[in-house]
Design a protein around this motif. Structure first.
Motif, PDB file in Angstrom:
ATOM      1  N   GLY A 116     111.442  76.677  -8.070  1.00 53.46           N
ATOM      2  CA  GLY A 116     111.507  77.957  -8.766  1.00 53.46           C
ATOM      3  C   GLY A 116     112.068  79.055  -7.905  1.00 53.46           C
ATOM      4  O   GLY A 116     113.272  79.128  -7.651  1.00 53.46           O
ATOM      5  N   SER A 117     111.183  79.925  -7.425  1.00 55.86           N
ATOM      6  CA  SER A 117     111.623  81.083  -6.659  1.00 55.86           C
ATOM      7  C   SER A 117     112.324  80.692  -5.371  1.00 55.86           C
ATOM      8  O   SER A 117     113.155  81.447  -4.852  1.00 55.86           O
ATOM      9  CB  SER A 117     110.423  81.984  -6.338  1.00 55.86           C
ATOM     10  OG  SER A 117     109.488  81.311  -5.524  1.00 55.86           O
ATOM     11  N   SER A 118     112.026  79.515  -4.831  1.00 54.60           N
ATOM     12  CA  SER A 118     112.666  79.105  -3.582  1.00 54.60           C
ATOM     13  C   SER A 118     114.170  78.977  -3.718  1.00 54.60           C
ATOM     14  O   SER A 118     114.912  79.162  -2.750  1.00 54.60           O
ATOM     15  CB  SER A 118     112.085  77.768  -3.108  1.00 54.60           C
ATOM     16  OG  SER A 118     110.702  77.879  -2.857  1.00 54.60           O
ATOM     17  N   TYR A 119     114.648  78.643  -4.929  1.00 53.97           N
ATOM     18  CA  TYR A 119     116.082  78.506  -5.133  1.00 53.97           C
ATOM     19  C   TYR A 119     116.819  79.820  -4.878  1.00 53.97           C
ATOM     20  O   TYR A 119     118.004  79.822  -4.527  1.00 53.97           O
ATOM     21  CB  TYR A 119     116.384  78.043  -6.556  1.00 53.97           C
ATOM     22  CG  TYR A 119     116.121  76.579  -6.787  1.00 53.97           C
ATOM     23  CD1 TYR A 119     116.935  75.608  -6.210  1.00 53.97           C
ATOM     24  CD2 TYR A 119     115.063  76.163  -7.587  1.00 53.97           C
ATOM     25  CE1 TYR A 119     116.705  74.265  -6.422  1.00 53.97           C
ATOM     26  CE2 TYR A 119     114.826  74.816  -7.812  1.00 53.97           C
ATOM     27  CZ  TYR A 119     115.645  73.871  -7.235  1.00 53.97           C
ATOM     28  OH  TYR A 119     115.408  72.544  -7.446  1.00 53.97           O
ATOM     29  N   GLN A 120     116.125  80.951  -5.057  1.00 54.39           N
ATOM     30  CA  GLN A 120     116.763  82.242  -4.835  1.00 54.39           C
ATOM     31  C   GLN A 120     117.149  82.438  -3.373  1.00 54.39           C
ATOM     32  O   GLN A 120     117.981  83.277  -3.048  1.00 54.39           O
ATOM     33  CB  GLN A 120     115.822  83.377  -5.270  1.00 54.39           C
ATOM     34  CG  GLN A 120     115.302  83.272  -6.688  1.00 54.39           C
ATOM     35  CD  GLN A 120     116.334  83.627  -7.725  1.00 54.39           C
ATOM     36  OE1 GLN A 120     117.364  84.226  -7.411  1.00 54.39           O
ATOM     37  NE2 GLN A 120     116.079  83.271  -8.967  1.00 54.39           N
ATOM     38  N   MET A 121     116.531  81.661  -2.493  1.00 55.45           N
ATOM     39  CA  MET A 121     116.721  81.859  -1.054  1.00 55.45           C
ATOM     40  C   MET A 121     117.185  80.586  -0.364  1.00 55.45           C
ATOM     41  O   MET A 121     117.010  80.426   0.837  1.00 55.45           O
ATOM     42  CB  MET A 121     115.407  82.371  -0.448  1.00 55.45           C
ATOM     43  CG  MET A 121     115.029  83.743  -0.952  1.00 55.45           C
ATOM     44  SD  MET A 121     113.263  84.125  -0.912  1.00 55.45           S
ATOM     45  CE  MET A 121     112.682  83.329  -2.409  1.00 55.45           C
ATOM     46  N   LEU A 122     117.796  79.678  -1.130  1.00 57.34           N
ATOM     47  CA  LEU A 122     118.153  78.371  -0.597  1.00 57.34           C
ATOM     48  C   LEU A 122     119.667  78.212  -0.551  1.00 57.34           C
ATOM     49  O   LEU A 122     120.326  78.082  -1.581  1.00 57.34           O
ATOM     50  CB  LEU A 122     117.529  77.279  -1.481  1.00 57.34           C
ATOM     51  CG  LEU A 122     117.457  75.865  -0.909  1.00 57.34           C
ATOM     52  CD1 LEU A 122     116.435  75.051  -1.704  1.00 57.34           C
ATOM     53  CD2 LEU A 122     118.793  75.157  -0.945  1.00 57.34           C
ATOM     54  N   HIS A 123     120.216  78.228   0.663  1.00 56.04           N
ATOM     55  CA  HIS A 123     121.631  77.943   0.882  1.00 56.04           C
ATOM     56  C   HIS A 123     121.732  76.485   1.339  1.00 56.04           C
ATOM     57  O   HIS A 123     121.320  76.158   2.458  1.00 56.04           O
ATOM     58  CB  HIS A 123     122.227  78.863   1.951  1.00 56.04           C
ATOM     59  CG  HIS A 123     122.111  80.319   1.635  1.00 56.04           C
ATOM     60  ND1 HIS A 123     122.732  80.897   0.552  1.00 56.04           N
ATOM     61  CD2 HIS A 123     121.441  81.319   2.269  1.00 56.04           C
ATOM     62  CE1 HIS A 123     122.458  82.191   0.519  1.00 56.04           C
ATOM     63  NE2 HIS A 123     121.678  82.472   1.546  1.00 56.04           N
ATOM     64  N   PRO A 124     122.227  75.590   0.498  1.00 57.09           N
ATOM     65  CA  PRO A 124     122.222  74.163   0.836  1.00 57.09           C
ATOM     66  C   PRO A 124     122.871  73.888   2.194  1.00 57.09           C
ATOM     67  O   PRO A 124     124.004  74.275   2.449  1.00 57.09           O
ATOM     68  CB  PRO A 124     123.032  73.531  -0.306  1.00 57.09           C
ATOM     69  CG  PRO A 124     122.817  74.460  -1.464  1.00 57.09           C
ATOM     70  CD  PRO A 124     122.781  75.829  -0.854  1.00 57.09           C
ATOM     71  N   GLY A 125     122.111  73.225   3.062  1.00 58.00           N
ATOM     72  CA  GLY A 125     122.624  72.821   4.370  1.00 58.00           C
ATOM     73  C   GLY A 125     122.443  73.824   5.477  1.00 58.00           C
ATOM     74  O   GLY A 125     122.640  73.494   6.657  1.00 58.00           O
ATOM     75  N   LEU A 126     122.042  75.048   5.170  1.00 53.27           N
ATOM     76  CA  LEU A 126     121.979  76.076   6.206  1.00 53.27           C
ATOM     77  C   LEU A 126     120.960  75.744   7.293  1.00 53.27           C
ATOM     78  O   LEU A 126     121.203  75.993   8.480  1.00 53.27           O
ATOM     79  CB  LEU A 126     121.661  77.442   5.580  1.00 53.27           C
ATOM     80  CG  LEU A 126     121.568  78.619   6.557  1.00 53.27           C
ATOM     81  CD1 LEU A 126     122.873  78.782   7.342  1.00 53.27           C
ATOM     82  CD2 LEU A 126     121.235  79.907   5.814  1.00 53.27           C
ATOM     83  N   VAL A 127     119.812  75.175   6.901  1.00 57.84           N
ATOM     84  CA  VAL A 127     118.767  74.941   7.916  1.00 57.84           C
ATOM     85  C   VAL A 127     119.126  73.804   8.863  1.00 57.84           C
ATOM     86  O   VAL A 127     118.412  73.577   9.847  1.00 57.84           O
ATOM     87  CB  VAL A 127     117.395  74.677   7.262  1.00 57.84           C
ATOM     88  CG1 VAL A 127     116.937  75.909   6.495  1.00 57.84           C
ATOM     89  CG2 VAL A 127     117.420  73.448   6.371  1.00 57.84           C
ATOM     90  N   LYS A 128     120.200  73.105   8.613  1.00 53.51           N
ATOM     91  CA  LYS A 128     120.670  72.151   9.614  1.00 53.51           C
ATOM     92  C   LYS A 128     121.295  72.878  10.804  1.00 53.51           C
ATOM     93  O   LYS A 128     121.547  72.268  11.851  1.00 53.51           O
ATOM     94  CB  LYS A 128     121.689  71.182   9.004  1.00 53.51           C
ATOM     95  CG  LYS A 128     121.100  70.230   7.973  1.00 53.51           C
ATOM     96  CD  LYS A 128     122.146  69.310   7.399  1.00 53.51           C
ATOM     97  CE  LYS A 128     122.640  68.301   8.429  1.00 53.51           C
ATOM     98  NZ  LYS A 128     121.587  67.325   8.789  1.00 53.51           N
TER      99      LYS A 128
END
Length: 396
Positions: free
Chosen positions: A297-309
């Motif tokens: 849900g709300s986490s998608y608003q702050m999720l850039h795929p691959g960034l935390v790698k």
């Protein structure tokens, strides 16, 4: 003539026939045979610990970094890449719809081209005093409340329904006052817009967030990336206004708005300082059972795929250094545990120190929970006044 069955297939068939003949099943597996079951625990893959161990954040600052600017430029470029956004230089073409006298400042409704794809309605507060003023982009929170967005930060005009919702939100989180209006009384120009799904750009529901996020991806974009781009554009619009001193432009946010504020400070040259209230911790400290970060849900608003790698949350925020920045967290905030928050604060402090700007960076763990009360607003705005050379400025 029948085709010959390969020996490997005959072996498989023979084993299958034997199992069927004996009535064997998974429960009859030989003692000592192990396999993954279940595959999902607490909403995470069962091997989440192994995934965490792989995260080393190679673009994070470390003491071996000699060229701070080159390090920052490389990190910023990686963040931009993973937002999946193209830079936008669409003319803003703003138009004022209405305005309201609020004593020492004027409140305006206006529309402008936020991007080449979206023309949006915004709220703007402008001091009546002549000259150029410091400014702030107020970035609204999530809160599971979608009927209002910009109205969470600024008292709305000409809309009784939104005004009632807005007042209720201010009473719940901001000690009964609008953070944007409180800052305008100090002589700041203040701007607020809606993110996609909030206010005029809604309606959105909690359940619809995951579908919206998937559809952004299906269209070659991301929900979080689009929000980052729009925040950069909103800051550019604010800095372009004739009433604004471009050397004194802040990004301010509570909860999801805090995430947006430090991210914006890292990405935008138009932002020269930031205030982040109730959103900061280490990724590994948040990816634990029971965390709000695991709910989707709300986490998608702050999720850039691959960034935390490449970068942890405090690493991204550190790309804002050496700009003045202040963080606040509540000791009893259920969304952001104290331990991971302290770890993030300590990590960022080292970066500001490396820039020789330790005096421009503050963190505060205060009594209380997930909120932006009046006393914290005052403390944050005092910080901005000092950094902007306005110590002793009047108007609360």
């Amino acid at each position: 003539m029948p085709r010959a069955i390969p020996s490997s297939h005959r072996l498989t068939a023979a084993l299958l026939a034997a199992l069927l003949a004996t009535g064997a099943n998974a429960a009859d597996a030989p003692t000592g045979v192990q396999y993954e079951a279940p595959g999902v625990v607490d909403g995470m893959p069962a091997f989440s610990a192994a995934l965490k161990d792989k995260l080393t954040f190679p673009l994070a600052w470390n003491p071996q970094v000699k060229d701070l600017k080159a390090w920052r430029d490389k990190g910023r470029a990686k963040v931009w890449e993973l937002t999946m956004q193209e830079r936008d230089a669409t003319p803003f073409n703003a138009q004022v719809l209405s305005q309201q006298d609020r004593g020492s400042y004027v409140a305006r409704e206006l529309v402008f081209n936020l991007t080449g794809m979206s023309r949006v309605r915004a709220l703007l507060l402008v001091p009546k005093a002549a000259g150029k003023h410091p400014a702030a982009l107020m970035l609204h929170d999530h809160g599971g409340r979608f009927d209002i967005g910009k109205e969470k930060a600024i008292e709305p005009l000409n809309d009784e329904v939104k005004h009632a919702s807005s007042k209720g939100w201010a009473d719940k989180h901001f000690t009964g006052r609008w953070p944007g209006d409180a800052l305008a009384k100090r002589g700041y120009v203040v701007l607020a817009t809606d993110a996609v799904g909030w206010g005029d750009r809604g309606p959105l529901t909690g359940e619809q967030q995951q579908a919206l996020s998937a559809n952004f991806l299906n269209l070659g974009s991301t929900m979080a990336g689009n929000m980052a781009l729009e925040d950069v554009r909103a800051a550019a619009f604010l800095a372009s206004l004739p009433e604004v001193d471009t050397k004194r432009v802040a990004a301010i946010g509570f909860s999801m708005g805090a995430f947006r504020a430090w991210q914006l400070a890292a990405l935008s040259d138009d932002v020269t300082a930031f205030v982040a209230v109730s959103w900061m911790a280490t990724l590994k400290g948040l990816m634990v059972p029971g965390s709000n970060q695991l709910r989707g849900g709300s986490s998608y608003q702050m999720l850039h795929p691959g960034l935390v790698k490449w970068l942890d949350y405090p690493d991204v925020a550190s790309l804002a250094a050496p700009k003045p920045g202040i963080f606040f967290s509540g000791e009893t905030d259920k969304l952001f545990p104290v331990g991971p928050t302290r770890d993030a604060y300590a990590k960022m402090a080292k970066v500001w120190a490396a820039w020789g700007a330790a005096d421009k960076f503050e963190t505060h763990l205060r009594p209380g929970g997930h909120e932006f009360p009046a006393e914290v607003q005052d403390q944050a705005y005092d910080f901005l006044d000092r950094q902007f050379g306005r110590a002793g400025a009047a108007g609360r």
